[in-house]
Design an enzyme around this catalytic site. Sequence first.
Site, PDB file in Angstrom:
ATOM      1  CD  GLU A   1       2.051   5.814  -0.075  1.00 25.21           C
ATOM      2  OE1 GLU A   1       2.129   6.617   0.689  1.00 25.21           O
ATOM      3  OE2 GLU A   1       2.371   4.525   0.255  1.00 25.21           O
TER       4      GLU A   1
ATOM      5  CD  GLU B   1       6.276   3.442  -0.450  1.00 29.19           C
ATOM      6  OE1 GLU B   1       5.496   3.454   0.814  1.00 29.19           O
ATOM      7  OE2 GLU B   1       6.428   4.763  -0.896  1.00 29.19           O
TER       8      GLU B   1
END
Length: 359
Positions: free
Chosen positions: A164, A277
Site C-alpha cells: 500500500e 487484501e
Amino acid sequence: MAGPKTRLLRCLLAATVAFASALPAGNGFAASQLCYRGINLSGAEYGDRDGALGVNYTYPSEETVRYFAGKGTNVVRLPFRWERLQPVLGQPFDGAELQRLKDAVDLIQKHGMAVVLDPHNFGYYDKVQVTQAPATDLAFGDFWARLAIEFANRKGVLFGLMNEPHDIKAPDWLEAANTAIRSIRTVGARNLILVPGTNWTGAASWEVDRLGGGANGTVMLGVKDPLDFYAFEFHQYLDADSSGTHPVCDGSDAAQKGLSDVTNWLRQNGKRGFLGEFGVPGSEPCLDGLKAVFGIMADNSDVWLGWTYWAAGEWWPPQEPLNVQPRNGKDRPQMKTITTAIGKKTPLAASCTAVKPAG
C-alpha cells in the site's frame, strides 16, 4: 573482506542502473481457474524496527499455518518489516531476521502453500518515503536485489513489491517499482512479481488521480518487466472509505463496482490482477458482499490470478471484526464463505507457476 557473494551482489547492483534489455514477451498465464486462494498471516510487521521477537512482533505458528492449510488455502501473504530485515539501507540484511523469514517460508511451504513476500511498509522506510533520500529508488532496488537473491527461482515464492504505497505520486512510485523490478531480474530471479499502485492501491480508486501526476490506471501501464511476468496487486475493503477499519459494509456496492471496473481494465490492457487484501465483518450483509467479491474474481479467472484475505494471526484480538483467526477451536463466521470460495484444494496448474521457466 568481501566474500564472493557480496562481490557478485555489488556487480549486479551496478548493472541494474543500466539494465533495460527486453526479453521475449508472454506472461505464461492461461489458467482456467483462480491460481491462488489464501490468507494474510499478520504479525511479523508489528512493532518498531528494534522490537523483540515474541514481545513486539511474531511470525506465524505451525498451529496457525496448519489450520489454514487444512481449510484448503494454497497461499499465504507474509507481511514483514523492511527496517528490521535491513537495518541500514544499502547494507546486508540482519542475519537473524533473515533466518526467521526463511524459517517462516519453509514452514508455510512444508504445509503445501505458496508464499507472497510482503514488505509491509506503505511506501516508507522508517518515516522516509520511498524515492526520498536516503530511501531512494536505488536503495529500494538494493533491498529487492538482496531479497531476490535469497529466494531467487524458489518454487512457490512470489514477490510483492510493497504494501500500500500512499502519499506518493503515481509517476514517482512507478519509477521506484521499475527500479525494484530491474534489480530483481538483474540478479537472475524469475519469480512472479506483484506490483501495487499508489493511493493504497485501491481498486475503486484505480482510475482516480488524487495526488496529481495521473491515476494508477494510466501511469502504471508504464511498468517494465524484462520477463513480462508480473501481476497488479489491488486492495479493496467494503466500508465506505475502503479502509477496512469500520465494522460495516456500507461501501459494498462501490467496492464491487471498483473490482468490476479494474477487471475490465485488466482485460482491456492484457494484464493480470491479484487481490492482496480485502475483508469483512462476520455479519450477514457483509458476508453477502464477500460472496460477491469472490464471484467477480471467479467469473473472470482469465484476468484474476487469485486473492489473500485480510487477515489472520495469533495476535489479532478476537473483537477485530475482519479477523478470521480461530479461537478456542471455533471458526470465525467468515470462514464458511471463504472455504466455499477456496473450493477443493488441488495441485497448482503448470500455468500457475510462481517462477517463469527459462528459455
